[in-house]
Design a protein around this motif. Structure first.
Motif, PDB file in Angstrom:
ATOM      1  N   ASP A 160       0.573  -2.277  -8.293  1.00 50.23           N
ATOM      2  CA  ASP A 160      -0.530  -2.953  -8.984  1.00 50.23           C
ATOM      3  C   ASP A 160       0.020  -3.747 -10.167  1.00 50.23           C
ATOM      4  O   ASP A 160       0.602  -3.178 -11.092  1.00 50.23           O
ATOM      5  N   LEU A 170      -4.959   2.618  -4.132  1.00 45.68           N
ATOM      6  CA  LEU A 170      -4.259   2.668  -2.853  1.00 45.68           C
ATOM      7  C   LEU A 170      -3.001   1.803  -2.855  1.00 45.68           C
ATOM      8  O   LEU A 170      -2.270   1.762  -1.867  1.00 45.68           O
ATOM      9  N   VAL A 171      -2.762   1.111  -3.987  1.00 46.81           N
ATOM     10  CA  VAL A 171      -1.663   0.144  -4.101  1.00 46.81           C
ATOM     11  C   VAL A 171      -0.502   0.755  -4.886  1.00 46.81           C
ATOM     12  O   VAL A 171      -0.718   1.427  -5.898  1.00 46.81           O
ATOM     13  N   GLY A 175      -9.742   0.565  -4.693  1.00 42.49           N
ATOM     14  CA  GLY A 175      -8.761  -0.272  -3.994  1.00 42.49           C
ATOM     15  C   GLY A 175      -7.426  -0.338  -4.696  1.00 42.49           C
ATOM     16  O   GLY A 175      -6.369  -0.345  -4.057  1.00 42.49           O
ATOM     17  N   ASN A 176      -7.445  -0.355  -6.032  1.00 39.64           N
ATOM     18  CA  ASN A 176      -6.192  -0.401  -6.800  1.00 39.64           C
ATOM     19  C   ASN A 176      -5.424   0.914  -6.714  1.00 39.64           C
ATOM     20  O   ASN A 176      -4.195   0.938  -6.858  1.00 39.64           O
ATOM     21  N   ARG A 208      -1.520  -6.232   1.641  1.00 44.79           N
ATOM     22  CA  ARG A 208      -2.679  -7.121   1.569  1.00 44.79           C
ATOM     23  C   ARG A 208      -2.291  -8.409   0.847  1.00 44.79           C
ATOM     24  O   ARG A 208      -1.705  -8.365  -0.234  1.00 44.79           O
ATOM     25  N   ILE A 210      -9.245  -3.858  -0.656  1.00 46.42           N
ATOM     26  CA  ILE A 210      -8.010  -3.437  -1.317  1.00 46.42           C
ATOM     27  C   ILE A 210      -7.651  -4.544  -2.304  1.00 46.42           C
ATOM     28  O   ILE A 210      -7.353  -5.673  -1.914  1.00 46.42           O
ATOM     29  N   PHE A 214      -3.065   1.583   5.839  1.00 49.46           N
ATOM     30  CA  PHE A 214      -4.516   1.727   5.705  1.00 49.46           C
ATOM     31  C   PHE A 214      -5.174   1.330   7.014  1.00 49.46           C
ATOM     32  O   PHE A 214      -5.082   0.187   7.461  1.00 49.46           O
ATOM     33  N   LEU A 227       0.809  -1.207   0.000  1.00 46.71           N
ATOM     34  CA  LEU A 227       0.000   0.000   0.000  1.00 46.71           C
ATOM     35  C   LEU A 227       0.851   1.270   0.000  1.00 46.71           C
ATOM     36  O   LEU A 227       1.960   1.290   0.530  1.00 46.71           O
TER      37      LEU A 227
END
Length: 337
Positions: free
Chosen positions: A310, A306-307, A303-304, A28, A280, A18, A14
């Motif tokens: 990806d 916040l990564v 959700g993507n 995650r 997430i 989070f 992340l």
């Protein structure tokens, strides 16, 4: 024709820690699922939900069990549900996604076309701001200036200070997610204050099983409520009418695209609005949900975003609105890192 099913770990790191009312994380541990048939590979993703006693290992075991139960993959709207392992909805969602992806690839058409959905009607998506100190939250808000709607997590003692800092920082529209973190005794005062600063809606103010308390609170609330933890599948929806104004449909909670479509239809029949949400997830699962987004009132498919790593390319956000890519199936491809 035989179908091969395989899976592997998918770690998502992340951009920021989070935090929600129930805990915090920096990584995650998701699961990538692939179904191969006739040289075509359909992909799906499980984002296990610890609150519901799922983790990556349990999801992997469930996918293995489903592999032995899976019937005709061409019955893509039913096959995952028929093979599902009870209590492992994210694994069911991953297999369901992969089956829908495979169907689109087989037909040479994007999933929204297979389902008869207009891709030009996608909604805006909100951008989620997790629990944190006011100064960190303000920094996150400034980083999210391109998004017209913010969803701010609440559920801590410093909620009012954080929201005041957000409102002083931006004119963006604000929605609140309490993640079951409030009590009936303190909720009404919070709601009155949130209404004064222009908050649009509140997600899951009270614990999931306190439907009647939520119903009583809603009668006095100046702000609409959306159910999240209180609703998993279509069968949960009828009892929520009158307690909530809308529901948050998440593929990981409901078991995938087929059940999400049922939930949307049942919610409409009960006069409820629909939000399409996520955990997430990488762009793989987010894009799967985005194919359904023209059917709903609002989206929280970020959700993507916040990564930081990806591994896929799929749906994007342009001027705050979801945009689907031009490829068959889910229209997701591995990212060249």
């Amino acid at each position: 024709m035989t179908i091969a099913i395989r899976h592997r770990a998918l770690d998502l790191h992340l951009r920021h820690t989070f935090r929600i009312a129930r805990g915090a994380s920096d990584v995650r541990q998701n699961l990538l699922v692939e179904l191969e048939e006739g040289g075509l590979v359909g992909r799906g993703e499980a984002a296990p939900i610890l609150r519901y006693h799922e983790d990556r290992d349990s999801a992997a075991r469930a996918v293995d069990a489903m592999a032995g139960r899976l019937r005709d993959p061409r019955a893509f709207a039913q096959a995952a549900g028929q093979a599902a392992v009870k209590g492992q909805s994210s694994a069911e969602a991953a297999v369901d996604m992969a089956l829908h992806d495979l169907a689109g690839l087989r037909l040479g058409a994007p999933l929204y076309e297979v389902l008869g959905i207009d891709p030009g009607q996608t909604p805006e998506t909100s951008f989620t701001i997790g629990l944190d100190t006011p100064d960190v939250v303000v920094r996150k808000v400034r980083e999210a200036s391109a998004y017209p709607v913010l969803k701010v997590k609440m559920g801590s003692d410093g909620d009012r200070e954080v929201l005041a800092a957000v409102r002083d920082t931006t004119c963006q529209r604000i929605r609140i997610d309490a993640n079951e973190g409030w009590t009936p005794e303190g909720a009404l005062e919070r709601l009155d204050w949130l209404a004064k600063i222009g908050v649009e809606l509140v997600e899951q103010p009270l614990p999931a099983d306190r439907i009647e308390e939520t119903r009583a609170l809603r009668r006095r609330s100046p702000i609409p409520f959306y159910a999240d933890e209180s609703v998993h599948r279509a069968a949960d929806i009828p009892r929520l009418a009158g307690a909530f104004d809308g529901i948050n449909v998440k593929l990981m909670k409901c078991g995938g695209i087929a059940e999400a479509l049922r939930m949307i239809a049942v919610a409409r029949a009960h006069g409820l609005k629909v939000m399409l949400g996520c955990m997430i997830e990488s762009s793989l699962a987010i894009t799967a949900a985005a194919h359904l987004s023209p059917l709903v009132d609002t989206a929280d498919l970020d959700g993507n975003l916040l990564v930081q790593d990806d591994p896929f390319e799929g749906a994007t956000v342009e001027e705050g609105r979801l945009k689907l890519p031009a490829r068959p199936g889910l229209r997701v491809v591995p990212r060249r890192l």
